[in-house]
Motif scaffolding. Structure first.
Motif, PDB file in Angstrom:
ATOM      1  N   UNK A 151     -59.393   4.053  97.024  1.00 19.89           N
ATOM      2  CA  UNK A 151     -59.632   4.473  98.330  1.00 19.89           C
ATOM      3  C   UNK A 151     -61.188   5.279  97.420  1.00 19.89           C
ATOM      4  N   UNK A 152     -62.371   4.648  99.016  1.00 15.04           N
ATOM      5  CA  UNK A 152     -63.827   4.705  98.602  1.00 15.04           C
ATOM      6  C   UNK A 152     -63.589   6.646  99.811  1.00 15.04           C
ATOM      7  N   UNK A 153     -64.646   7.740  99.056  1.00 13.99           N
ATOM      8  CA  UNK A 153     -64.678   8.817  99.942  1.00 13.99           C
ATOM      9  C   UNK A 153     -66.086   9.673  99.384  1.00 13.99           C
ATOM     10  N   UNK A 154     -66.428   9.884 100.994  1.00 17.13           N
ATOM     11  CA  UNK A 154     -67.749  10.625 101.159  1.00 17.13           C
ATOM     12  C   UNK A 154     -67.582  11.568 100.523  1.00 17.13           C
ATOM     13  N   UNK A 173     -62.838   9.214  89.718  1.00 19.76           N
ATOM     14  CA  UNK A 173     -63.935   8.825  90.423  1.00 19.76           C
ATOM     15  C   UNK A 173     -64.584   8.420  89.745  1.00 19.76           C
ATOM     16  N   UNK A 174     -65.219   7.263  90.461  1.00 24.56           N
ATOM     17  CA  UNK A 174     -66.699   6.620  89.609  1.00 24.56           C
ATOM     18  C   UNK A 174     -67.232   6.154  91.145  1.00 24.56           C
ATOM     19  N   UNK A 175     -68.451   6.257  90.561  1.00 24.58           N
ATOM     20  CA  UNK A 175     -70.111   6.090  91.707  1.00 24.58           C
ATOM     21  C   UNK A 175     -70.663   5.141  91.181  1.00 24.58           C
ATOM     22  N   UNK A 181     -68.146   8.085  96.611  1.00 27.20           N
ATOM     23  CA  UNK A 181     -67.168   7.363  94.910  1.00 27.20           C
ATOM     24  C   UNK A 181     -65.486   6.941  95.449  1.00 27.20           C
ATOM     25  N   UNK A 182     -65.077   5.333  94.555  1.00 24.08           N
ATOM     26  CA  UNK A 182     -64.421   4.617  94.310  1.00 24.08           C
ATOM     27  C   UNK A 182     -63.590   5.130  93.381  1.00 24.08           C
ATOM     28  N   UNK A 214     -73.878   0.959  88.123  1.00 27.18           N
ATOM     29  CA  UNK A 214     -74.282   1.909  88.616  1.00 27.18           C
ATOM     30  C   UNK A 214     -72.381   2.463  87.841  1.00 27.18           C
ATOM     31  N   UNK A 215     -72.547   3.655  87.997  1.00 24.15           N
ATOM     32  CA  UNK A 215     -71.406   4.742  86.971  1.00 24.15           C
ATOM     33  C   UNK A 215     -70.051   3.560  87.154  1.00 24.15           C
ATOM     34  N   UNK A 216     -70.244   3.013  87.991  1.00 17.99           N
ATOM     35  CA  UNK A 216     -68.350   2.392  88.005  1.00 17.99           C
ATOM     36  C   UNK A 216     -68.575   1.436  87.205  1.00 17.99           C
TER      37      UNK A 216
END
Length: 262
Positions: A151-154, A173-175, A181-182, A214-216
């Motif tokens: 999922x991807x959430x704003x 969650x990773x960004x 966030x993914x 990125x964070x991910x």
């Protein structure tokens, strides 16, 4: 790792690493670097939060495999799926229930399709940035909650911890952007994807290298023998890397490969 150490596999993030958001293209020096690696017999892999159907802008560069959904699905060059892990259905059910009364934008990603809960300006902008069409709306009355890989959430950073603990406790969650966030199953990261391909091809982790911004990408950069952060990476990514190269638009990948004499 010392310069000149044997590398047999290199893993690349896409956005901000292979593909420039400024020029909307892959730098010529990066294409040259990939060609150089292949000529040396080194295998090259994608490691992205995108799905396999959302990377057509880089697939022509002939990769040996694809870590997609941040490690949630690993796909071989022949499109066979080597590994797949879906999100906990209970987390998805709670997300759908929570957002029925709360203004929150999200997308749900399956192996071969995506859905969004609403087509707001923020969602439209996000998919424009990714150079992808806005997906159709999810069917809230009859959703398939068992086969969602990501999922991807704003979601703002300051709200992330409380939201994840309360609504999606079985996920992580990773960004890759400040307001997005993914969401993947707990335990899933690009590190898992690296391990899948190491086992598949018979590499040892000491023979691997990775690039990200990125964070991910952090778990992958820390896990591979050489983890390279792009110059345009966030500070936490740079801190996790073994080496910080130049940014994507200043020959970062090519310069790192030259630095390590690969």
């Amino acid at each position: 790792m010392d310069k000149g150490t044997t590398v047999k596999a290199v893993f690349f993030d896409i956005d901000g690493t292979l593909f420039s958001s400024r020029t909307r293209s892959i730098p010529a020096s990066t294409i040259r670097a990939l060609k150089h690696l292949r000529e040396r017999g080194i295998r090259v892999f994608i490691a992205t939060g995108r799905s396999i159907n959302a990377i057509s802008h880089v697939q022509h560069l002939d990769f040996d495999g694809y870590i997609t959904f941040n490690g949630g699905c690993c796909v071989a060059k022949d499109n066979s799926v080597l590994f797949k892990q879906a999100l906990d259905p209970q987390d998805i059910q709670q997300l759908l229930h929570y957002t029925s009364n709360q203004p929150m934008n999200f997308s749900l990603m399956y192996l071969d399709c995506h859905f969004v809960n609403q087509a707001t300006p923020e969602i439209i902008d996000m998919y424009a940035y990714l150079n992808l069409p806005v997906p159709p709306l999810v069917d809230r009355n009859n959703p398939d909650i068992c086969n969602i890989l990501q999922a991807n959430i704003l979601l703002n950073v300051e709200d992330e911890l409380e939201f994840m603990n309360k609504i999606m406790p079985n996920s992580i969650a990773t960004r890759w952007a400040p307001h997005s966030a993914d969401i993947n199953p707990k335990g899933i990261s690009k590190k898992v994807g690296v391990e899948v391909f190491c086992e598949h091809f018979g590499f040892h982790i000491s023979e691997t290298m990775s690039f990200g911004d990125g964070g991910n990408d952090i778990e992958m950069l820390k896990h591979t023998a050489i983890g390279v952060a792009m110059g345009n990476a966030t500070d936490d990514v740079k801190a996790a890397a073994d080496y910080v190269t130049d940014d994507i638009d200043n020959d970062g990948i090519w310069n790192a490969i030259r630095h390590f004499k690969i």
